[in-house]
Design an enzyme around this catalytic site. Structure first.
Site, short mmCIF file in Angstrom:
data_model
loop_
_atom_site.label_atom_id
_atom_site.label_comp_id
_atom_site.label_asym_id
_atom_site.label_seq_id
_atom_site.Cartn_x
_atom_site.Cartn_y
_atom_site.Cartn_z
N SER A 138 0.82 -1.21 0.00
CA SER A 138 0.00 0.00 0.00
C SER A 138 0.86 1.26 0.00
O SER A 138 0.39 2.32 -0.39
CB SER A 138 -0.88 0.01 1.25
OG SER A 138 -0.07 -0.10 2.41
N HIS B 87 4.99 -2.38 7.30
CA HIS B 87 5.37 -1.02 7.74
C HIS B 87 6.08 -1.04 9.09
O HIS B 87 6.91 -0.18 9.38
CB HIS B 87 4.12 -0.14 7.86
CG HIS B 87 3.61 0.41 6.56
ND1 HIS B 87 2.93 -0.35 5.65
CD2 HIS B 87 3.65 1.66 6.05
CE1 HIS B 87 2.58 0.41 4.62
NE2 HIS B 87 3.01 1.63 4.84
N1 DGL Z 1 2.07 -2.84 4.94
C1 DGL Z 1 0.81 -3.42 5.02
C2 DGL Z 1 0.79 -4.73 5.78
O1 DGL Z 1 1.79 -5.42 5.80
C3 DGL Z 1 -0.43 -2.60 5.14
C4 DGL Z 1 -0.44 -1.33 5.88
C5 DGL Z 1 -1.71 -0.57 5.52
O2 DGL Z 1 -1.78 -0.11 4.38
O3 DGL Z 1 -2.61 -0.50 6.35
O4 DGL Z 1 -0.20 -5.11 6.33
#
Ligand code: DGL
Length: 261
Positions: free
Chosen positions: A7, A182
């Site tokens: 994302s 993230h």
């Molecule tokens: N980086 C993502 C994950 O591993 C999603 C973070 C998001 O867009 O809420 O879940």
């Protein structure tokens, strides 16, 4: 070429592990920044985005796709595999299995987006690998957005994170799974909070190893990196040094561009 997407910036933690593991591979990274965060969106919405980005990566010539996002993997990896049966797809799932192997107390916790936290897929992962343990699932709304805004040394956030982590440690949790890509970039804040009391479990290296296994000819290219974002590609480019990934930027021939899907 290997296509990797998330994302937003979180999947760069996975991209970095893949670039280390496959130094000659050509890589394309897409950040769906027009729609971040996925964690607060519906499953149908996330599926639509995953299929559109998957189609785009295939049209660019990617022979392997890495869904560098737990939330997108949970919501849509099956649909993506069905849509492109000829393209191997690697997903990211919270590291429940390594956490279960490492715990001594028998208490582990999974930090994840709201969508991942409520998913059946996570429930099954826990049933299959940690059914004998006490597992706390902690949704962390807003954390991915912190990373997107590069608020990585905000003392206010450290206090907020502490109030999430301390009660976990108090109940005996000794392994904390970073169930969102993230959160790898929040290590500088999280590591001092858990120091000596719990391990932080990240699966980026495991995803890179799986990528090596499936890469075939996609492992060999000219070590190029193409960066695209669905909004503000310049922010993606500028984030690399802020996230300690300047070396990845050195692999790009062109500045990050706009992703057309
Ligand atoms: N980086 C993502 C994950 O591993 C999603 C973070 C998001 O867009 O809420 O879940």
């Amino acid at each position: 070429m290997i296509g990797v997407f998330d994302s937003g910036l979180g999947g760069l933690s996975v991209l970095a592990a893949i670039a280390h593991a496959l130094p000659r591979a050509d890589l394309c990274y897409i950040a769906d920044t027009a729609h971040v965060p996925y964690g607060e969106k519906s499953e149908a919405f996330i599926q639509g985005r995953v299929l559109a980005i998957g189609d785009h990566l295939v049209s660019l010539g990617c022979g392997l796709i890495v869904v560098a996002c737990n939330t997108a993997t949970v919501a849509a990896i099956a649909a993506l595999r069905q849509r492109h049966p000829q393209v191997p797809v690697v997903g990211v799932e919270p590291g429940v299995k390594p956490a279960a192997a490492a715990t001594r107390s028998g208490h582990i916790a999974v930090l994840a987006t709201e969508a991942t936290a409520r998913s059946q897929r996570l429930a099954h992962l826990i049933r299959d690998h940690a059914g004998h343990l006490i597992v706390r699932i902690e949704p962390c709304p807003g954390w991915a957005s912190r990373v997107e805004m590069l608020e990585l040394d905000d003392p206010g956030f450290a206090a907020q994170a502490g109030s999430k982590i301390e009660p976990l440690l108090a109940t005996g949790v000794d392994q904390i799974v970073l169930g969102c890509t993230h959160y790898s970039f929040l290590r500088p804040i999280l590591a001092p909070l858990v120091k000596g009391r719990a391990g932080l479990v990240d699966v980026a290296d495991a995803v890179a190893r799986q990528t090596i296994r499936l890469a075939g000819n996609n492992a060999y290219g000219k070590a190029r990196l193409m960066l695209q974002a669905t909004r503000h590609p310049e922010h993606l480019q500028a984030a690399l040094p802020r996230l300690g990934l300047r070396w990845l930027g050195d692999r790009t021939d062109h500045p990050a561009g706009i992703c057309p899907v």
